[in-house]
Design an enzyme around this catalytic site. Structure first.
Site, PDB file in Angstrom:
ATOM      1  N   SER A 125     -26.050   1.677  28.541  1.00  0.00           N
ATOM      2  CA  SER A 125     -27.341   2.529  27.942  1.00  0.00           C
ATOM      3  C   SER A 125     -28.647   2.857  28.355  1.00  0.00           C
ATOM      4  O   SER A 125     -29.630   3.012  29.154  1.00  0.00           O
ATOM      5  CB  SER A 125     -28.018   3.106  26.148  1.00  0.00           C
ATOM      6  OG  SER A 125     -27.537   1.374  25.694  1.00  0.00           O
ATOM      7  N   TYR A 162     -29.135   3.581  22.185  1.00  0.00           N
ATOM      8  CA  TYR A 162     -27.588   4.533  21.935  1.00  0.00           C
ATOM      9  C   TYR A 162     -27.294   3.985  20.411  1.00  0.00           C
ATOM     10  O   TYR A 162     -27.084   5.069  20.072  1.00  0.00           O
ATOM     11  CB  TYR A 162     -26.746   4.611  22.583  1.00  0.00           C
ATOM     12  CG  TYR A 162     -26.335   5.029  24.542  1.00  0.00           C
ATOM     13  CD1 TYR A 162     -27.412   5.617  24.393  1.00  0.00           C
ATOM     14  CD2 TYR A 162     -25.219   5.606  24.397  1.00  0.00           C
ATOM     15  CE1 TYR A 162     -27.383   6.550  25.853  1.00  0.00           C
ATOM     16  CE2 TYR A 162     -25.069   6.270  26.132  1.00  0.00           C
ATOM     17  CZ  TYR A 162     -26.161   6.960  26.288  1.00  0.00           C
ATOM     18  OH  TYR A 162     -26.160   7.791  27.415  1.00  0.00           O
ATOM     19  N   GLY A 163     -27.761   2.630  20.020  1.00  0.00           N
ATOM     20  CA  GLY A 163     -28.228   2.230  19.265  1.00  0.00           C
ATOM     21  C   GLY A 163     -27.959   2.954  18.220  1.00  0.00           C
ATOM     22  O   GLY A 163     -26.713   2.826  16.638  1.00  0.00           O
ATOM     23  N   CYS A 204     -20.893  -0.835  26.997  1.00  0.00           N
ATOM     24  CA  CYS A 204     -21.956  -0.802  26.032  1.00  0.00           C
ATOM     25  C   CYS A 204     -20.652  -0.769  24.863  1.00  0.00           C
ATOM     26  O   CYS A 204     -20.178   0.247  24.587  1.00  0.00           O
ATOM     27  CB  CYS A 204     -22.310   0.540  26.085  1.00  0.00           C
ATOM     28  SG  CYS A 204     -23.427   0.534  25.121  1.00  0.00           S
ATOM     29  N   ASN A 205     -21.616  -1.480  24.242  1.00  0.00           N
ATOM     30  CA  ASN A 205     -21.076  -1.990  22.822  1.00  0.00           C
ATOM     31  C   ASN A 205     -20.515  -0.228  21.721  1.00  0.00           C
ATOM     32  O   ASN A 205     -19.990   0.132  21.358  1.00  0.00           O
ATOM     33  CB  ASN A 205     -21.095  -3.366  21.549  1.00  0.00           C
ATOM     34  CG  ASN A 205     -20.530  -3.839  22.271  1.00  0.00           C
ATOM     35  OD1 ASN A 205     -19.939  -4.603  21.622  1.00  0.00           O
ATOM     36  ND2 ASN A 205     -21.126  -4.955  23.005  1.00  0.00           N
ATOM     37  N   THR A 206     -21.780  -0.121  22.100  1.00  0.00           N
ATOM     38  CA  THR A 206     -21.758   1.437  21.258  1.00  0.00           C
ATOM     39  C   THR A 206     -21.429   1.843  21.705  1.00  0.00           C
ATOM     40  O   THR A 206     -20.776   3.236  20.858  1.00  0.00           O
ATOM     41  CB  THR A 206     -23.406   2.028  21.237  1.00  0.00           C
ATOM     42  OG1 THR A 206     -24.178   0.915  20.486  1.00  0.00           O
ATOM     43  CG2 THR A 206     -24.040   3.067  19.751  1.00  0.00           C
ATOM     44  N   CYS A 259     -23.291  -6.390  20.792  1.00  0.00           N
ATOM     45  CA  CYS A 259     -24.232  -5.150  22.175  1.00  0.00           C
ATOM     46  C   CYS A 259     -24.520  -6.119  23.149  1.00  0.00           C
ATOM     47  O   CYS A 259     -24.644  -7.632  23.684  1.00  0.00           O
ATOM     48  CB  CYS A 259     -25.634  -5.543  21.103  1.00  0.00           C
ATOM     49  SG  CYS A 259     -26.035  -4.518  21.680  1.00  0.00           S
ATOM     50  N   THR A 260     -24.344  -5.752  24.171  1.00  0.00           N
ATOM     51  CA  THR A 260     -25.038  -6.261  25.733  1.00  0.00           C
ATOM     52  C   THR A 260     -26.014  -6.839  25.964  1.00  0.00           C
ATOM     53  O   THR A 260     -26.430  -7.660  27.098  1.00  0.00           O
ATOM     54  CB  THR A 260     -23.842  -5.648  26.857  1.00  0.00           C
ATOM     55  OG1 THR A 260     -24.319  -4.702  26.813  1.00  0.00           O
ATOM     56  CG2 THR A 260     -22.641  -5.350  26.463  1.00  0.00           C
ATOM     57  N   HIS A 261     -26.659  -6.208  25.035  1.00  0.00           N
ATOM     58  CA  HIS A 261     -28.134  -6.414  24.854  1.00  0.00           C
ATOM     59  C   HIS A 261     -27.984  -8.088  24.181  1.00  0.00           C
ATOM     60  O   HIS A 261     -29.412  -8.539  24.867  1.00  0.00           O
ATOM     61  CB  HIS A 261     -29.498  -6.116  24.536  1.00  0.00           C
ATOM     62  CG  HIS A 261     -29.446  -5.095  24.980  1.00  0.00           C
ATOM     63  ND1 HIS A 261     -28.863  -3.567  25.165  1.00  0.00           N
ATOM     64  CD2 HIS A 261     -30.987  -4.455  26.066  1.00  0.00           C
ATOM     65  CE1 HIS A 261     -29.495  -2.291  25.719  1.00  0.00           C
ATOM     66  NE2 HIS A 261     -30.200  -2.723  25.858  1.00  0.00           N
TER      67      HIS A 261
HETATM   68  N1  DGL Z   1     -26.005  -2.550  24.900  1.00  0.00           N
HETATM   69  C1  DGL Z   1     -25.618  -1.029  24.047  1.00  0.00           C
HETATM   70  C2  DGL Z   1     -24.627  -2.356  23.335  1.00  0.00           C
HETATM   71  O1  DGL Z   1     -23.646  -3.009  23.758  1.00  0.00           O
HETATM   72  C3  DGL Z   1     -26.369  -1.114  23.005  1.00  0.00           C
HETATM   73  C4  DGL Z   1     -27.485  -0.686  23.276  1.00  0.00           C
HETATM   74  C5  DGL Z   1     -28.740   0.125  22.637  1.00  0.00           C
HETATM   75  O2  DGL Z   1     -28.716   0.711  21.544  1.00  0.00           O
HETATM   76  O3  DGL Z   1     -28.476   1.433  23.519  1.00  0.00           O
HETATM   77  O4  DGL Z   1     -24.340  -1.491  22.003  1.00  0.00           O
END
Ligand code: DGL
Length: 273
Positions: free
Chosen positions: A11, A42-43, A73-75, A192-194
Site C-alpha cells: 500500500s 489500506y489497514g 503487505c499483510n493487509t 505488518c510490513t511497516h
Molecule cells: N504494510 C501494510 C501491512 O503489512 C499495512 C499498511 C497499511 O495500512 O496500508 O499490513
C-alpha cells in the site's frame, strides 16, 4: 514469452522492508516495486476496497511484464490474496503467480512458541480478517492466537514519527494491552510490513523473554525456496540485479522516505493504476 522483473507490491512504504530482505538474499534478480501511496493506508479500509485496489496493482505489474508478484503487505495478503489466486488468476493468466507474506510467517511460529500462546500485532484490517488465526490453525492447531490491532502504528511510520515520544506512547499501549489479554504469550508476530521501523521501540517495551517475529527474512527465504522448487518460474525472471520503484503519489516524497526503509538512495517514478 518474455522474462520480467519480480513485482513487489505494498500500500505504501512497508513492502520496502520485505524487498530489502529479498534483495539481500537474491541480488541477482530484477525487481519492480509498486507502492500505492496515494491510497495508503489500506489497514482501515473495507475488504472489498482492499481487494479492488490490490487487483488493480497486480494487473498493472503483470502489464509491466512481471510473471511473479509478491504482495508485500499483510493487509492485502489477508484480504485479497485468496480471491486473486482463486478467482482472478485463472482468467488473467494461469501461468503467473501471486504470493503473500502471511503463509511464510506462519510456517515458523510452530517451532518458536513453547507456551503455545502467540500474539499478532497488525493493522485493524489484518486482525479483523482472522487470516493469521486460520493459517496458524492449519499448521499448528494447538496454538492459541490473540490478535491486537494497532491502528496508530502505520500512521506513525508513514508520517516520520516512528522515533518520536508519541511513538513510545502508542507502542507501549498496544503491547501492554496484548499481554494483559493473554499473559501466556511467548511469541509475537509483527504482522505488518511497516513495523520493522518501530522495532527499536517495540523491543524496548516487549518483555525480553518474548520472541519477536520480524517477517522479512522468512518471506525472503520462502521465496528463494519457492524459486528452487519452480525452475519454470525462475526462467521467467530477468537477472540484471536492478530495482525500479513506482509510486501512485509524488515521486520526490517517495524517494526521500523510501531511502529510510531501503537503507540506500533510490529514484522513483509516479504512475497511475
Ligand atoms: N504494510 C501494510 C501491512 O503489512 C499495512 C499498511 C497499511 O495500512 O496500508 O499490513
Amino acid at each position: 514469452m518474455k522474462a520480467g522483473a519480480i513485482g513487489v507490491f505494498d500500500s505504501g512504504y512497508g513492502g520496502l522492508t520485505i524487498l530489502r530482505q529479498i534483495r539481500r538474499l537474491m541480488p541477482q534478480y530484477d525487481y519492480l516495486y509498486l507502492g500505492d501511496n496515494a491510497r495508503a493506508p489500506y489497514g482501515t479500509r473495507s475488504f472489498n476496497i482492499v481487494y479492488e485496489f490490490t487487483l488493480q496493482a497486480v494487473r498493472y505489474l503483470f502489464e509491466q511484464g512481471c510473471h511473479l508478484v509478491i504482495l508485500a503487505c499483510n493487509t492485502a495478503s489477508a484480504k485479497a490474496l485468496r480471491s486473486i489466486q482463486q478467482r482472478d488468476l485463472p482468467e488473467l493468466d494461469p501461468s503467473r503467480r501471486v504470493l503473500g507474506v502471511i503463509r511464510p510467517t506462519v510456517e515458523v511460529v510452530g517451532n518458536k512458541s513453547k507456551t503455545r500462546h502467540v500474539g499478532i500485532m497488525a493493522t485493524p484490517g489484518t486482525v479483523r480478517s482472522r487470516t493469521y488465526e486460520l493459517e496458524i490453525a492449519k499448521l499448528s492447531p494447538d496454538i492459541h492466537v490473540t490478535g491486537e490491532a494497532c491502528p496508530m502504528w502505520v500512521p506513525l511510520v508513514e508520517n516520520d514519527e516512528y522515533d518520536s515520544p508519541g511513538a513510545d506512547y502508542f507502542v507501549r499501549q498496544r503491547i501492554e494491552n496484548l499481554l494483559r489479554r493473554d499473559p501466556l504469550i511467548d511469541t509475537v508476530i509483527l504482522g505488518c510490513t511497516h513495523y520493522p521501523l518501530l522495532l527499536g521501540k517495540i523491543r524496548q517495551y516487549m518483555p525480553q523473554d518474548v520472541c519477536l517475529i520480524d517477517q522479512g527474512p522468512y518471506v525472503a527465504q520462502s521465496l528463494s525456496d519457492y524459486l528452487r522448487r519452480h525452475p519454470e518460474m525462475q526462467e521467467r525472471i530477468t537477472t540484471g540485479g536492478t530495482a525500479r520503484f513506482l509510486t501512485t503519489d509524488q515521486a520526490d516524497d517517495f524517494q526521500t522516505k523510501a531511502t529510510v526503509f531501503m537503507g540506500e538512495p533510490l529514484v522513483a517514478e509516479r504512475v497511475q493504476l
